[in-house]
Design a protein around this motif. Structure first.
Motif, PDB file in Angstrom:
ATOM      1  N   ARG A 124      -4.458  -8.961 -41.377  1.00 53.51           N
ATOM      2  CA  ARG A 124      -4.864 -10.158 -40.655  1.00 53.51           C
ATOM      3  C   ARG A 124      -3.678 -11.073 -40.351  1.00 53.51           C
ATOM      4  O   ARG A 124      -3.545 -11.591 -39.247  1.00 53.51           O
ATOM      5  N   GLU A 125      -2.802 -11.307 -41.323  1.00 55.97           N
ATOM      6  CA  GLU A 125      -1.690 -12.231 -41.123  1.00 55.97           C
ATOM      7  C   GLU A 125      -0.717 -11.710 -40.064  1.00 55.97           C
ATOM      8  O   GLU A 125      -0.238 -12.471 -39.221  1.00 55.97           O
ATOM      9  N   GLU A 126      -0.434 -10.414 -40.087  1.00 54.53           N
ATOM     10  CA  GLU A 126       0.431  -9.834 -39.053  1.00 54.53           C
ATOM     11  C   GLU A 126      -0.218  -9.932 -37.678  1.00 54.53           C
ATOM     12  O   GLU A 126       0.455 -10.232 -36.690  1.00 54.53           O
ATOM     13  N   MET A 127      -1.522  -9.699 -37.601  1.00 51.97           N
ATOM     14  CA  MET A 127      -2.223  -9.820 -36.324  1.00 51.97           C
ATOM     15  C   MET A 127      -2.211 -11.267 -35.846  1.00 51.97           C
ATOM     16  O   MET A 127      -1.971 -11.541 -34.669  1.00 51.97           O
ATOM     17  N   ARG A 128      -2.440 -12.191 -36.754  1.00 50.19           N
ATOM     18  CA  ARG A 128      -2.417 -13.615 -36.411  1.00 50.19           C
ATOM     19  C   ARG A 128      -1.049 -13.985 -35.829  1.00 50.19           C
ATOM     20  O   ARG A 128      -0.959 -14.673 -34.812  1.00 50.19           O
ATOM     21  N   ASN A 129       0.022 -13.520 -36.459  1.00 47.70           N
ATOM     22  CA  ASN A 129       1.366 -13.828 -35.974  1.00 47.70           C
ATOM     23  C   ASN A 129       1.629 -13.214 -34.604  1.00 47.70           C
ATOM     24  O   ASN A 129       2.224 -13.856 -33.735  1.00 47.70           O
ATOM     25  N   LEU A 130       1.200 -11.979 -34.394  1.00 43.13           N
ATOM     26  CA  LEU A 130       1.376 -11.344 -33.092  1.00 43.13           C
ATOM     27  C   LEU A 130       0.600 -12.097 -32.020  1.00 43.13           C
ATOM     28  O   LEU A 130       1.125 -12.389 -30.943  1.00 43.13           O
ATOM     29  N   LEU A 131      -0.652 -12.439 -32.311  1.00 42.71           N
ATOM     30  CA  LEU A 131      -1.459 -13.176 -31.333  1.00 42.71           C
ATOM     31  C   LEU A 131      -0.854 -14.547 -31.030  1.00 42.71           C
ATOM     32  O   LEU A 131      -0.876 -14.994 -29.878  1.00 42.71           O
ATOM     33  N   ARG A 132      -0.323 -15.206 -32.038  1.00 41.04           N
ATOM     34  CA  ARG A 132       0.310 -16.512 -31.806  1.00 41.04           C
ATOM     35  C   ARG A 132       1.552 -16.384 -30.929  1.00 41.04           C
ATOM     36  O   ARG A 132       1.882 -17.296 -30.176  1.00 41.04           O
ATOM     37  N   ASP A 133       2.263 -15.266 -31.044  1.00 42.15           N
ATOM     38  CA  ASP A 133       3.419 -15.037 -30.176  1.00 42.15           C
ATOM     39  C   ASP A 133       2.982 -14.676 -28.755  1.00 42.15           C
ATOM     40  O   ASP A 133       3.616 -15.088 -27.787  1.00 42.15           O
TER      41      ASP A 133
END
Length: 110
Positions: free
Chosen positions: A32-41
């Motif tokens: 989830r955290e990696e996905m959140r970071n990718l989506l935020r980018d």
């Protein structure tokens, strides 16, 4: 300059090439955290909110008997968006919402 480990990307305007490349990127996060970071980018805050709202509406439509108007009043999401999400959830052939909802339901049942 690309290193040996990086694959050279060819510029493209082809929607299917671009979508395939995006899908490959979205499959890379391992949590989830990696996905959140990718989506935020990838997305602006407004785009992220819109995506999150659509997903929330899909889940409400799938798990409740709330009328579209009540969903609008409770979430602030436009009725036009709610209708569109409902159509894609129930009628369109892609069935992306349906598959994601069912997959999450199966994971939560374990």
């Amino acid at each position: 300059m690309p290193t040996d480990k990086k694959r050279r990307v060819t510029p493209s305007r082809e929607p299917e090439v671009l979508l395939d490349d995006l899908c490959n990127a979205l499959l890379t996060p391992s949590g989830r955290e990696e996905m959140r970071n990718l989506l935020r980018d990838l997305c602006t805050p407004a785009e992220l909110r819109t995506l999150a709202e659509r997903w929330h509406v899909a889940r409400l439509l799938d798990t409740t008997e709330m009328p579209y108007r009540d969903i609008h009043l409770a979430t602030g999401v436009s009725t036009t968006t709610i209708v569109r999400v409902g159509r894609f959830l129930r009628l369109e052939p892609h069935q992306g919402y349906r598959r994601a909802i069912d997959t999450l339901g199966a994971r939560n049942a374990r």
